[in-house]
Design a protein around this motif. Structure first.
Motif, PDB file in Angstrom:
ATOM      1  N   GLN B   4       0.854  -1.174   0.000  1.00 48.68           N
ATOM      2  CA  GLN B   4       0.000   0.000   0.000  1.00 48.68           C
ATOM      3  C   GLN B   4       0.893   1.227   0.000  1.00 48.68           C
ATOM      4  OE1 GLN B   4      -3.477   0.530   0.721  1.00 48.68           O
ATOM      5  NE2 GLN B   4      -4.145  -1.594   0.735  1.00 48.68           N
ATOM      6  N   ALA B   6       2.305   4.672   1.291  1.00 49.80           N
ATOM      7  CA  ALA B   6       2.437   5.034   2.705  1.00 49.80           C
ATOM      8  C   ALA B   6       1.449   6.130   3.102  1.00 49.80           C
ATOM      9  CB  ALA B   6       3.864   5.489   3.005  1.00 49.80           C
ATOM     10  N   THR B   7       0.937   6.875   2.134  1.00 48.73           N
ATOM     11  CA  THR B   7       0.025   7.955   2.484  1.00 48.73           C
ATOM     12  C   THR B   7      -1.390   7.418   2.587  1.00 48.73           C
ATOM     13  OG1 THR B   7      -0.565   8.489   0.224  1.00 48.73           O
ATOM     14  CG2 THR B   7       1.424   9.506   1.082  1.00 48.73           C
ATOM     15  N   ALA B   8      -2.323   8.299   2.963  1.00 44.59           N
ATOM     16  CA  ALA B   8      -3.710   7.889   3.094  1.00 44.59           C
ATOM     17  C   ALA B   8      -4.393   7.852   1.727  1.00 44.59           C
ATOM     18  CB  ALA B   8      -4.448   8.853   4.007  1.00 44.59           C
ATOM     19  N   ARG B  10      -5.941   6.807  -1.692  1.00 37.60           N
ATOM     20  CA  ARG B  10      -6.576   5.579  -2.108  1.00 37.60           C
ATOM     21  C   ARG B  10      -5.917   5.080  -3.392  1.00 37.60           C
ATOM     22  NH1 ARG B  10     -12.204   3.722  -1.474  1.00 37.60           N
ATOM     23  NH2 ARG B  10     -12.377   2.194  -3.124  1.00 37.60           N
ATOM     24  N   ARG B  55      -9.389  -1.776  -4.719  1.00 40.03           N
ATOM     25  CA  ARG B  55     -10.799  -2.160  -4.672  1.00 40.03           C
ATOM     26  C   ARG B  55     -11.585  -1.225  -5.574  1.00 40.03           C
ATOM     27  NH1 ARG B  55     -12.432  -5.630  -1.491  1.00 40.03           N
ATOM     28  NH2 ARG B  55     -14.555  -4.879  -1.705  1.00 40.03           N
TER      29      ARG B  55
END
Lengths: 345, 345
Positions: B4, B6-8, B10, B55
């Motif tokens: 993923q 590292a930041t928020a 998406r 997703r």
């Protein structure tokens, strides 16, 4: 007047464009307040929107930004304590545009994964998770994807905020109350837990720890007695049956949650025992029903309403600035003494 | 392994395309199973999706069809009867892909309009509305936009299905039980209602009607006595206080809902009156707490679980075929006699 088509078909942007006599691009521009629209075009489009009762789809808006939707995951819908938390969350959101959707995670990691994925799929702007049982890595991954606040789990992640009652201290307060009345054989009913991480982080495990610690502190270490069931009314009923079958049954039962205490009271009534004459009973959560006169349950108040409003405040902050350091809020519990506890015979 | 960022931020379709070394159009085609994708491209895209933990957004999917989301609107989260309905709904959906989101309509038409609009905005595939107070025109408009099932409202619309308990008959059963014990002064606590349409359609109004009708049938018309409050514990408490202050207080109080009966019991305990010695008390709904031994409340069982599962079944049918004629399901209530009712002194 709203003129809706007679069929179940949803009014679309195409209908609005036709009604207004402009292009769909023009409608789209007006709806998203883009540059390049004339006042005349804006008023025609808005009139058409009103006449047709058109509502821009949140799905379409979600592709451009916020959905103004927050998700709350509860472990179950039967524990009335969660209604107190929800009241607090709702009150903080009352003056905002946010809409709250709740769903049950069923106290099970697989189910929680499905539920949280569904909430992210629905582009919710933020999540409040109440007592989640998922592994920390899952919670971390969630919090990287969407602003998240976790209630009722003593985790320390840099990625999400937590709001907790000091469960360890709260359990100690209740043991102190019962020991102060003169009880020695004070038993506890816990929610069964085997997972190492959950044993360190879940409120139920910390309450059991607090109970053990306080029993030692009051010189009652030899009387430590725990029935390990679940935080449900059935769990309380069966826990009480286990404890009453002991060679030396307890004179006081401290249930880890008020719903559990309701089950204990049921078992004692069935066994023909009086409360607090034969056995004292205490719970945890101070649900509104605890103050109901026919029950009058001694409990630990963990201020569910304030937990909920604090979580909502932190979540809105985090949505605005998702890079701010994670906050860990711990609220102080208080003992509320009512009719179900008294001195031992 | 999931890598993923590292930041928020998406993971988007652009990240998947970059990782797979194909165009975003190709990714989009693979994700929606469109024609014109090679097996090689499909496997590369699917590998990238897995690696990045991508997703597809429900918002994007919603533009193409179902969101597999159902909305349930409750009047409030405190009445435990609604948990029974939710259990029934949930059980019927267990084997499906549908995800259930709940929200509170707060027993208020303005709030209900906001909540239902929010559910439509979120492209929910269907709605279950529990005891909505909105005008019929609003319910009709909703049902034209999205498949809808209404629980707890005796409406007859060609546009939505309804599932109801036969509230009129249920109230009659309880009056018959109390009259059979020898009571004459049987009072009722109702949820106050003034709106003409709600008086004809809401379960609370039909229970009050059923009470009046049955009192006449048993030759007790002169003893009809109604305290008009709300279907809450507070409403029960205040209703009981009103009735106890009468010159000739009732020997039996039939509360329109079990939560109301809990408030009645509270007021009687406070007044030092015994139940059923001094006053018999009955409720309606047969919530699980009614069977709790310390309460042991006589009540009318309206099979909340079955109401919920029936509503879920009808909703899935309606989603599949929204042109099928509307169904009106009425379930038969039964009286459950417990410890709070007995012969008058």
């Amino acid at each position: 007047m709203h003129q809706q088509p007679a069929t179940a078909r949803r009014v679309t942007i195409v209908d609005v464009a036709r009604q207004a006599g402009v292009s769909t691009t023009a409608v789209s521009k007006v709806l998203r307040d883009a540059y390049g629209t004339s006042p005349h075009m804006r008023s025609r489009v808005r009139a058409a929107v009103d006449e047709l009762g058109y509502r821009p789809s949140a799905a379409a808006r979600a592709l451009r930004g916020r959905t103004w939707t927050l998700g709350v995951m509860l472990p179950d819908v039967r524990n009335p304590f969660f209604a107190d938390i929800l009241d607090g969350v709702g009150e903080h959101l009352d003056d905002t545009e946010y809409q709250l959707f709740m769903t049950s995670g069923c106290n099970d990691a697989t189910s929680e994964a499905r539920v949280t994925e569904a909430m992210i799929d629905r582009s919710m702007d933020g999540l409040i998770l109440i007592a989640p049982v998922s592994p920390p890595a899952h919670l971390d991954r969630l919090a990287r994807t969407v602003p998240t606040v976790v209630i009722g789990r003593h985790s320390h992640s840099p990625r999400f905020d937590t709001v907790n009652d000091d469960d360890f201290t709260g359990a100690g307060l209740m043991v102190a109350h019962l020991a102060g009345l003169g009880h020695h054989r004070i038993a506890h009913i816990e929610h069964h837990e085997t997972d190492r991480i959950r044993l360190a982080e879940m409120p139920n495990a910390l309450r059991a720890d607090g109970y053990r610690h306080a029993m030692h502190q009051h010189g009652l270490g030899e009387h430590i007695d725990i029935a390990s069931t679940t935080y449900t009314r059935d769990g309380g009923y069966h826990g009480a049956r286990i404890l009453l079958d002991r060679k030396n049954p307890p004179t006081a039962i401290f249930a880890g949650a008020d719903v559990v205490a309701l089950g204990v009271l049921d078992a004692l009534t069935e066994a023909g025992l009086s409360v607090p004459g034969d056995v004292s009973v205490a719970g945890y959560d101070n649900i509104t029903l605890a103050g109901f006169r026919a029950i009058s349950l001694t409990s630990v108040d963990q201020a569910g309403h304030r937990i909920g409003s604090t979580a909502a405040r932190l979540l809105l902050e985090r949505i605005t600035d998702h890079t701010r350091p994670a906050a860990q809020v711990k609220l102080s519990p208080t003992a509320v003494v009512r009719g179900t506890t008294g001195p031992p015979r």
